[in-house]
Design an enzyme around this catalytic site. Structure first.
Site, short mmCIF file in Angstrom:
data_model
loop_
_atom_site.label_atom_id
_atom_site.label_comp_id
_atom_site.label_asym_id
_atom_site.label_seq_id
_atom_site.Cartn_x
_atom_site.Cartn_y
_atom_site.Cartn_z
N CYS A 105 -0.21 4.12 1.94
CA CYS A 105 0.24 3.55 3.87
C CYS A 105 1.64 4.36 4.75
O CYS A 105 1.36 4.89 4.85
CB CYS A 105 -0.61 2.70 3.75
SG CYS A 105 -2.12 1.79 2.92
N ASP A 106 2.41 3.42 3.54
CA ASP A 106 4.04 3.33 3.66
C ASP A 106 4.38 4.32 2.16
O ASP A 106 6.24 4.99 3.11
CB ASP A 106 3.93 1.61 3.71
CG ASP A 106 3.60 1.06 4.28
OD1 ASP A 106 3.10 1.40 5.72
OD2 ASP A 106 2.97 0.11 3.95
N CYS A 111 0.62 -1.17 -0.35
CA CYS A 111 0.27 -0.04 -0.20
C CYS A 111 1.05 1.19 0.38
O CYS A 111 1.24 1.73 0.80
CB CYS A 111 -0.77 -0.15 1.63
SG CYS A 111 -2.04 1.58 1.25
#
Lengths: 310, 310
Positions: free
Chosen positions: A136-137, A133
């Site tokens: 997200c990261d 993701c």
């Protein structure tokens, strides 16, 4: 045991659309999600193809749907995991890690999960440089060199997103062309800090505490080389979250997607599937929404048996 | 003769969604509409069930889709009527009142038209008190007494809209219950200036220059009476705009809707149908959008035959 008329499993685009229609139709509607509401689309850095929103982040779009669904009157339970389904009786039983519910109809909208590449190092470095993701990261890798694996829309949007954060983005794709939308492919071509390795597969992910290199294999030349990267974003597609459905004996297709007809009905009366977990050939926010709506209206007919559907 | 890759007939929700996906996929995409772009939804006073917009006017929602579609790169021709389709050759021919086009694929998204009640006075007073669109004509009847015929979502939203303009709204429905969403039915119940006549059919519309009364028939009591009204809004459903498709030998179902499969394919290769004109059982903005997306991606596969769809 709590009683509901309609329980929707999964609060992504399909489940939320179903919730809006279920609640607006007057059904006592509960939506369960093992994570926070929003579904897979909430991980998308940007969504440019849900009609009505020329450009919006996936998180913002799905939050609008969550608020819409609550305003319509549906109840949403987040961080509650369905552990078993019992469709053998007249009323359906939905068991979770917190409670047990009785309901007349069920819509399964559990979506899909990221497919893994299945190479050495992928599990070992998960959360330590291996991610599924970008939104997200990605921010952890500001000014670093990152790798994106894949050639579809997910890989392309993740690449574009990361190109604004990382110093350099390397993309590997096992084919010699993207399958992503042309608009995305053109955007990638315009990015000076993106380099694409065609016909290239990642064979191993290496590191010490964190990822620091990958082994690449050129599948035309048959050559192998190592390059240094700080992170690997795997974006090679999805597989359906259909395990609880299969355990409840719903029919699935050869890839595990729940078989549905044009009304989103499954092989069990009163049980519907919508969105990425269903066998519909297209997996987009806009198609998930359409399927969720259809499933909810069909569930309404099943529950209330109104005069115009005899 | 102008050449295109994809021609979409109809610029409503389905056609615009198809246009967004067609253009973003890199197809040279033309959308034709005999009216202004926006389709049937643009006549809705308010839309509360397109996921992402808890409450928006139909006009505003469809204008967002029109702008989205143009931004994606599709060309839209408004006020251009398709007069004939020729699907017999390798390339398809689309003839309009202004030009003749050649294209590889066609998506038919021509929607539906308002069904008429078929009583004396309906044609005579059309545009002089008889209307099929509350948002178009409602404002002419400020402070007046108006009648709405029907019991579904269109009748309900039109009733609510008119209750804010007219002094009094009378609703006649031939059944004894609405089929509209509960949320709308509750809103209607809360309006002091709305009166519903159940089991009641309009048998004749009367007037002089303009409508001034209607003849009502109670289908349980068998009684007839006249009441004074200044306008009649007919909201009893739709019939498909499939004539040009039928003339081009596309298969239609028993009600005239174009038969489609799960890919929105019709009986002719390279020709797709989406939205209200298609045989899909649900007619909502959100489902039209899903079908338009599916049709465009399938047309893309047909035109470009990409490696992942061999």
């Amino acid at each position: 045991m709590e009683n509901w008329e309609l329980i929707i499993i999964g609060a992504g685009a399909a489940g939320l659309a179903a919730g809006i229609y279920g609640a607006r139709s007057g059904l006592k509607t509960l939506i369960l999600d093992e994570k926070m509401a929003g579904g897979a689309a909430s991980d998308a850095p940007v969504v440019e193809n849900y009609p009505g929103f020329p450009q919006i982040s996936g998180g913002e779009l799905t939050q609008k749907m969550v608020l819409h669904c609550k305003k319509a009157g549906a109840t949403i339970h987040e961080i509650e995991t369905v552990t078993a389904l019992d469709f053998t009786g007249e009323r359906k039983i939905v068991k979770t890690n917190r409670a047990e519910y009785e309901t007349i109809a069920v819509i399964i909208a559990t979506g899909s999960h990221y497919r893994e590449i299945g190479v050495k190092g992928e599990q070992e470095f998960r959360g330590r440089g291996v991610s599924y993701c970008g939104i997200c990261d990605g921010p952890f890798f500001k000014g670093k060199r990152v790798l994106v694996i894949g050639g579809g829309n997910s890989a392309a949007t993740t690449t574009l997103y990361l190109s604004g954060i990382a110093a350099e983005v390397v993309v590997t794709h096992r084919r010699d062309a993207f399958r992503a939308e042309d608009a995305l492919v053109k955007d990638i071509a315009s990015k000076k800090n993106v380099q694409v390795f065609w016909n290239t597969e990642v064979k191993e992910i290496k590191g010490e505490k964190l990822v620091n290199k990958v082994v690449l294999y050129h599948n035309k030349a048959g050559e192998t080389k190592e390059i240094a990267v700080d992170a690997v974003f795997v974006q090679i597609g999805e597989a359906p979250n259909s395990q609880i459905a299969r355990e409840a004996d719903l029919e699935v297709d050869e890839h595990g997607y729940i078989k549905t007809d044009v009304f989103q009905r499954t092989s069990v009366a009163g049980v519907y599937a919508a969105g990425d977990v269903s066998s519909h050939p297209v997996k987009q926010v806009g198609t998930a929404v359409g399927q969720g709506i259809t499933a909810a209206l069909e569930a309404y007919s099943y529950i209330r048996r109104p005069y115009y559907r005899t």
